[in-house]
Structures are given as structure tokens and as C-alpha cells.
Design a protein around this motif. Structure first.
Motif, PDB file in Angstrom:
ATOM      1  N   UNK A   1     -34.693   4.622 -30.497  1.00 18.74           N
ATOM      2  CA  UNK A   1     -33.569   5.160 -31.257  1.00 18.74           C
ATOM      3  C   UNK A   1     -32.295   5.152 -30.419  1.00 18.74           C
ATOM      4  N   UNK A   2     -32.429   5.523 -29.159  1.00 23.79           N
ATOM      5  CA  UNK A   2     -31.263   5.542 -28.265  1.00 23.79           C
ATOM      6  C   UNK A   2     -30.721   4.133 -28.032  1.00 23.79           C
ATOM      7  N   UNK A   3     -31.649   3.159 -27.876  1.00 22.60           N
ATOM      8  CA  UNK A   3     -31.213   1.778 -27.648  1.00 22.60           C
ATOM      9  C   UNK A   3     -30.505   1.213 -28.872  1.00 22.60           C
ATOM     10  N   UNK A   4     -31.029   1.546 -30.061  1.00 21.01           N
ATOM     11  CA  UNK A   4     -30.400   1.056 -31.294  1.00 21.01           C
ATOM     12  C   UNK A   4     -29.020   1.663 -31.464  1.00 21.01           C
ATOM     13  N   UNK A   5     -28.935   2.949 -31.126  1.00 22.09           N
ATOM     14  CA  UNK A   5     -27.640   3.621 -31.295  1.00 22.09           C
ATOM     15  C   UNK A   5     -26.577   3.046 -30.358  1.00 22.09           C
ATOM     16  N   UNK A   6     -27.001   2.539 -29.198  1.00 21.18           N
ATOM     17  CA  UNK A   6     -26.053   1.990 -28.239  1.00 21.18           C
ATOM     18  C   UNK A   6     -25.769   0.505 -28.480  1.00 21.18           C
ATOM     19  N   UNK A   7     -26.660  -0.131 -29.261  1.00 21.91           N
ATOM     20  CA  UNK A   7     -26.464  -1.558 -29.512  1.00 21.91           C
ATOM     21  C   UNK A   7     -25.361  -1.762 -30.544  1.00 21.91           C
ATOM     22  N   UNK A   8     -24.681  -2.943 -30.477  1.00 25.58           N
ATOM     23  CA  UNK A   8     -23.635  -3.231 -31.443  1.00 25.58           C
ATOM     24  C   UNK A   8     -24.216  -3.476 -32.829  1.00 25.58           C
ATOM     25  N   UNK A   9     -23.622  -2.888 -33.848  1.00 27.08           N
ATOM     26  CA  UNK A   9     -24.101  -3.039 -35.205  1.00 27.08           C
ATOM     27  C   UNK A   9     -23.330  -4.159 -35.907  1.00 27.08           C
ATOM     28  N   UNK A  10     -24.073  -4.936 -36.684  1.00 22.65           N
ATOM     29  CA  UNK A  10     -23.435  -6.015 -37.436  1.00 22.65           C
ATOM     30  C   UNK A  10     -22.701  -5.413 -38.648  1.00 22.65           C
ATOM     31  N   UNK A  11     -21.381  -5.716 -38.710  1.00 26.73           N
ATOM     32  CA  UNK A  11     -20.583  -5.185 -39.818  1.00 26.73           C
ATOM     33  C   UNK A  11     -19.817  -6.336 -40.489  1.00 26.73           C
ATOM     34  N   UNK A  12     -19.278  -6.045 -41.642  1.00 23.11           N
ATOM     35  CA  UNK A  12     -18.467  -7.039 -42.352  1.00 23.11           C
ATOM     36  C   UNK A  12     -17.010  -6.557 -42.416  1.00 23.11           C
ATOM     37  N   UNK A  13     -16.146  -7.552 -42.486  1.00 24.92           N
ATOM     38  CA  UNK A  13     -14.714  -7.216 -42.559  1.00 24.92           C
ATOM     39  C   UNK A  13     -14.023  -8.261 -43.464  1.00 24.92           C
ATOM     40  N   UNK A  14     -13.407  -7.786 -44.555  1.00 23.61           N
ATOM     41  CA  UNK A  14     -12.696  -8.681 -45.480  1.00 23.61           C
ATOM     42  C   UNK A  14     -11.264  -8.875 -44.960  1.00 23.61           C
ATOM     43  N   UNK A  15     -10.893 -10.128 -44.749  1.00 26.41           N
ATOM     44  CA  UNK A  15      -9.554 -10.439 -44.218  1.00 26.41           C
ATOM     45  C   UNK A  15      -8.893 -11.497 -45.111  1.00 26.41           C
ATOM     46  N   UNK A  16      -7.604 -11.475 -45.093  1.00 27.94           N
ATOM     47  CA  UNK A  16      -6.856 -12.510 -45.839  1.00 27.94           C
ATOM     48  C   UNK A  16      -6.668 -13.759 -45.007  1.00 27.94           C
ATOM     49  N   UNK A  17      -6.643 -13.551 -43.679  1.00 28.60           N
ATOM     50  CA  UNK A  17      -6.484 -14.678 -42.759  1.00 28.60           C
ATOM     51  C   UNK A  17      -7.552 -14.580 -41.678  1.00 28.60           C
ATOM     52  N   UNK A  18      -8.207 -15.674 -41.416  1.00 33.06           N
ATOM     53  CA  UNK A  18      -9.249 -15.694 -40.393  1.00 33.06           C
ATOM     54  C   UNK A  18      -8.612 -15.465 -39.021  1.00 33.06           C
ATOM     55  N   UNK A  19      -9.104 -14.487 -38.260  1.00 36.91           N
ATOM     56  CA  UNK A  19      -8.507 -14.208 -36.949  1.00 36.91           C
ATOM     57  C   UNK A  19      -8.822 -15.317 -35.952  1.00 36.91           C
ATOM     58  N   UNK A  20      -8.048 -15.372 -34.912  1.00 36.04           N
ATOM     59  CA  UNK A  20      -8.296 -16.335 -33.852  1.00 36.04           C
ATOM     60  C   UNK A  20      -9.562 -15.951 -33.098  1.00 36.04           C
ATOM     61  N   UNK A  21     -10.237 -16.952 -32.514  1.00 39.58           N
ATOM     62  CA  UNK A  21     -11.480 -16.693 -31.790  1.00 39.58           C
ATOM     63  C   UNK A  21     -11.268 -15.719 -30.646  1.00 39.58           C
ATOM     64  N   UNK A  22     -10.096 -15.760 -30.020  1.00 37.86           N
ATOM     65  CA  UNK A  22      -9.838 -14.887 -28.875  1.00 37.86           C
ATOM     66  C   UNK A  22      -9.776 -13.416 -29.257  1.00 37.86           C
ATOM     67  N   UNK A  23      -9.448 -13.145 -30.511  1.00 38.47           N
ATOM     68  CA  UNK A  23      -9.335 -11.745 -30.938  1.00 38.47           C
ATOM     69  C   UNK A  23     -10.496 -11.305 -31.842  1.00 38.47           C
ATOM     70  N   UNK A  24     -11.394 -12.248 -32.187  1.00 39.96           N
ATOM     71  CA  UNK A  24     -12.528 -11.912 -33.065  1.00 39.96           C
ATOM     72  C   UNK A  24     -13.619 -11.141 -32.288  1.00 39.96           C
ATOM     73  N   UNK A  25     -14.398 -10.368 -33.006  1.00 45.29           N
ATOM     74  CA  UNK A  25     -15.491  -9.579 -32.413  1.00 45.29           C
ATOM     75  C   UNK A  25     -16.836 -10.258 -32.704  1.00 45.29           C
ATOM     76  N   UNK A  26     -17.770 -10.109 -31.756  1.00 43.58           N
ATOM     77  CA  UNK A  26     -19.078 -10.786 -31.879  1.00 43.58           C
ATOM     78  C   UNK A  26     -19.931 -10.241 -33.027  1.00 43.58           C
TER      79      UNK A  26
END
Length: 227
Positions: free
Chosen positions: A141-166
Motif C-alpha cells: 500500500x505504501x509503495x502504491x501510494x508513492x508510485x506515480x499514478x496514471x492520469x488523463x489530461x484534456x488539452x487543446x494543444x499537445x504540449x512539447x515533450x520537454x514539458x510533458x509528464x511521464x
């Protein structure tokens, strides 16, 4: 001169009596003569019977030590003794001669109490050694809570790779998109924005043969081929 008269004197009388004793048996009350001719040899045989054969008293004494017969049982020559009976009486019911002298668990002697050995078997994971480093529920449970969660984000313009999140799926609205195919999805992969899918079917079937392009072989054609 007349005939001479004779008489027995004392000596003559004794002579006659001695002679009579040799010829006759002294009469006894309630006894008479017999013709069975009981001889000294018969008397000797009777004397031998008295000394040789058992009397009624002897038989009674001997028979007092006999063993009565019982159906299904016979005398034995195994000479079962009182000490043996006492030894058997001291053996507990259900006892076994093959006695286990020592009980060990993983090489450790276990104590015996009341002829019983209580071997404790772990019933909890916490009682075992975690030699494989299995994670507990709290650790997972602790490891899951610290791991990055996959989320979605609706954008009008695709961000640049340098500013995008994994761990973010970027959803860009399609122009003229309809319900069920309104967005295209992108993620940052190896430093570049990659399109990961849409809900629309984008398979090019232009070079595939259609049903109308195929005709079945006729029976006459098959007959010609099979000649």
C-alpha cells in the motif's frame, strides 16, 4: 479174670488234645468253615494289594488337586508364572513395545509431558522467517501510494515533450470529431510525444479484395479442371 479197662491219664489226655489241635480249627462266633480254600499265597496277595493300590482316602486327596476341564481350553506347557502375570498387569492398555524415546523438530529435542509431545506449528505469517522478503499489505500500500499514478489530461494543444509528464495521457480534441471518437491520445515515450490510440478505426483496406471481386468456380469449370 474179666476184661481190663483202660483210661486216659493226664499225659494221654494232653496227647489227644495236641493231636486234635492239629486236625481241627478253633471255633469262633459268627464264623464257619469254607470251601474256597483260602491259602497263605492268597493272603500274601491281599497284603500286597494293601501296600500297592491307593485307598479311597488317597484318591480323594489326589483328586482335590485336579483341574476341571473347560470347553475350548487345554493345559499348556508354556509354564505361565505369577511374575509374568504381574509384569503383564503393569503394562498400560494399548501400550506398544516400540517406544519412541526422542522426538525432534528440526533437530531440536521436544519435551515429553504425560506421554505426549506438543509440537507447535506456526499459524501466523508473523511467526515465520521471511527469507524471501515477501511484501506485506502495508508495504504494498505504501509503495502504491508513492508510485506515480496514471492520469488523463484534456488539452487543446499537445504540449512539447520537454514539458510533458511521464504518467499523463494527453487527450487532444479531434476537429469534427463525433461522440466515441472525439479525442486522440498521446503519451511521453522515450522523450517524444507518441500517439497511443484513437477510438476510430484507421485500417486501410483499399488493397484488399472485396466480396464482389470474387466469383465462385462453376461446376463446368471444375469438371474441366478434374479431367
Amino acid at each position: 479174670m474179666g476184661e481190663t479197662k483202660k483210661f486216659l491219664d493226664a499225659q494221654g489226655t494232653k496227647k489227644v488234645i495236641d493231636w486234635a489241635k492239629g486236625k481241627f480249627i478253633q471255633k469262633e462266633a459268627n464264623k464257619g468253615l469254607s470251601e474256597e480254600n483260602f491259602t497263605p499265597a492268597y493272603k500274601e496277595q491281599l497284603d500286597n494289594l494293601v501296600s500297592t493300590y491307593a485307598t479311597k482316602s488317597d484318591m480323594t486327596t489326589k483328586l482335590a488337586g485336579k483341574v476341571d476341564t473347560i470347553a475350548g481350553k487345554t493345559l499348556t506347557t508354556n509354564d505361565y508364572t505369577t511374575p509374568e502375570k504381574q509384569k503383564l498387569a503393569g503394562i498400560a492398555p494399548g501400550a506398544n513395545a516400540n517406544v519412541i524415546e526422542t522426538v525432534k523438530v528440526n533437530g531440536t529435542n521436544q519435551s515429553v509431558s504425560g506421554k505426549a509431545v506438543d509440537i507447535k506449528v506456526p499459524t501466523k505469517v508473523s511467526e515465520l522467517t521471511n527469507d524471501k522478503n515477501f511484501a506485506t499489505v502495508s508495504q504494498v500500500t505504501d509503495a502504491v501510494s508513492k508510485a506515480g499514478k496514471l492520469t488523463k489530461e484534456i488539452v487543446t494543444t499537445l504540449p512539447a515533450a520537454s514539458s510533458a509528464k511521464d504518467n499523463v495521457i494527453y487527450m487532444v480534441k479531434n476537429s469534427g470529431g463525433v461522440s466515441g471518437d472525439a479525442y486522440s491520445e498521446y503519451m511521453l515515450v522515450s522523450g517524444a510525444m507518441e500517439k497511443i490510440g484513437t477510438t476510430a478505426t484507421e485500417v486501410d483496406l483499399s488493397n484488399y479484395v472485396t466480396y464482389d471481386d470474387v466469383q465462385g468456380i462453376t461446376v463446368s469449370e471444375l469438371d474441366a479442371m478434374l479431367v
